[in-house]
Design a protein around this motif. Sequence first.
Motif, PDB file in Angstrom:
ATOM      1  N   TYR A   3       0.837  -1.195   0.000  1.00 45.78           N
ATOM      2  CA  TYR A   3       0.000   0.000   0.000  1.00 45.78           C
ATOM      3  C   TYR A   3       0.880   1.257   0.000  1.00 45.78           C
ATOM      4  CZ  TYR A   3      -4.117  -2.843   1.068  1.00 45.78           C
ATOM      5  OH  TYR A   3      -5.136  -3.751   1.012  1.00 45.78           O
ATOM      6  N   ALA A  40       0.969   3.975  -2.886  1.00 46.52           N
ATOM      7  CA  ALA A  40       0.640   5.355  -2.517  1.00 46.52           C
ATOM      8  C   ALA A  40       1.707   6.315  -3.039  1.00 46.52           C
ATOM      9  CB  ALA A  40       0.510   5.473  -0.995  1.00 46.52           C
ATOM     10  N   VAL A  59      -0.194   9.855  -3.023  1.00 45.47           N
ATOM     11  CA  VAL A  59      -1.259  10.014  -2.032  1.00 45.47           C
ATOM     12  C   VAL A  59      -0.805   9.335  -0.745  1.00 45.47           C
ATOM     13  CG1 VAL A  59      -3.125  10.087  -3.747  1.00 45.47           C
ATOM     14  CG2 VAL A  59      -2.461   7.894  -2.750  1.00 45.47           C
ATOM     15  N   THR A  74      -5.088   6.629   2.085  1.00 44.98           N
ATOM     16  CA  THR A  74      -5.928   6.876   0.912  1.00 44.98           C
ATOM     17  C   THR A  74      -5.869   5.684  -0.036  1.00 44.98           C
ATOM     18  OG1 THR A  74      -5.592   9.258   1.088  1.00 44.98           O
ATOM     19  CG2 THR A  74      -6.290   8.423  -1.062  1.00 44.98           C
ATOM     20  N   MET A  75      -4.673   5.134  -0.199  1.00 45.71           N
ATOM     21  CA  MET A  75      -4.524   3.966  -1.071  1.00 45.71           C
ATOM     22  C   MET A  75      -5.298   2.781  -0.502  1.00 45.71           C
ATOM     23  SD  MET A  75      -3.447   2.760  -3.900  1.00 45.71           S
ATOM     24  CE  MET A  75      -2.559   4.214  -4.412  1.00 45.71           C
ATOM     25  N   ALA A 111      -7.944   2.892   1.357  1.00 44.08           N
ATOM     26  CA  ALA A 111      -9.374   3.178   1.158  1.00 44.08           C
ATOM     27  C   ALA A 111      -9.769   2.940  -0.297  1.00 44.08           C
ATOM     28  CB  ALA A 111      -9.674   4.622   1.567  1.00 44.08           C
ATOM     29  N   ARG A 112      -8.924   3.364  -1.238  1.00 42.04           N
ATOM     30  CA  ARG A 112      -9.238   3.159  -2.657  1.00 42.04           C
ATOM     31  C   ARG A 112      -9.324   1.673  -2.993  1.00 42.04           C
ATOM     32  NH1 ARG A 112      -5.447   7.669  -5.776  1.00 42.04           N
ATOM     33  NH2 ARG A 112      -6.566   9.478  -4.996  1.00 42.04           N
ATOM     34  N   ARG A 130     -12.538   0.292  -1.493  1.00 42.56           N
ATOM     35  CA  ARG A 130     -13.705   0.693  -2.288  1.00 42.56           C
ATOM     36  C   ARG A 130     -13.732  -0.023  -3.633  1.00 42.56           C
ATOM     37  NH1 ARG A 130     -12.353   6.038  -0.663  1.00 42.56           N
ATOM     38  NH2 ARG A 130     -11.751   6.520  -2.800  1.00 42.56           N
TER      39      ARG A 130
END
Length: 168
Positions: free
Chosen positions: A123, A127, A132, A136-137, A139-140, A143
């Motif tokens: 991750y 990232a 990022v 954030t990575m 979470a992406r 999702r």
Amino acid sequence: MLQTLPDLRGFARFLTRDPAAADDLVQDTIVRALASQEQFQQGTILKAWLFTIQRNAFYEQTRRRSREQEIMLDIEKDMQPSTAAPSLQNARDAVQDLGELLWKLPDLLREALILVGAQELSYEDAARVCDVPAGTMRARVSRARAQLAELATENTGPLETDTEKNST
């Protein structure tokens, strides 16, 4: 650097969706990396550095040409029907279906899933490639997996039982 070529090509194929354009992008990435090799920081991961160069080159090219929609149209030409065993054909169909579902994800989510899942970057490294935070990575990717599962459910519809199939 030679050991990363297959990974660079794989990531380029996902970015461009075109084998010839992917080869051009890999070549551009290597040329850029060699030209700026003094910027590589010892102790960092070469693969992540090269992916960053490749990603930046890709987005620069798409902005310059203003053809992003055209680049993202097809994942591959349809596979020819196979005379192979049904289980092999089913596996090919499943891979093709997964590929089609991947392209239904938003660009940022698809990119995160490819970097972490297919390219096996951590991750943190993914990232860095996308510039990022690691959270954030994460979470992406989360999702992306959730949306992919939702898309798969939508495409297959409710499952039929054997008795329902036989009664129709």
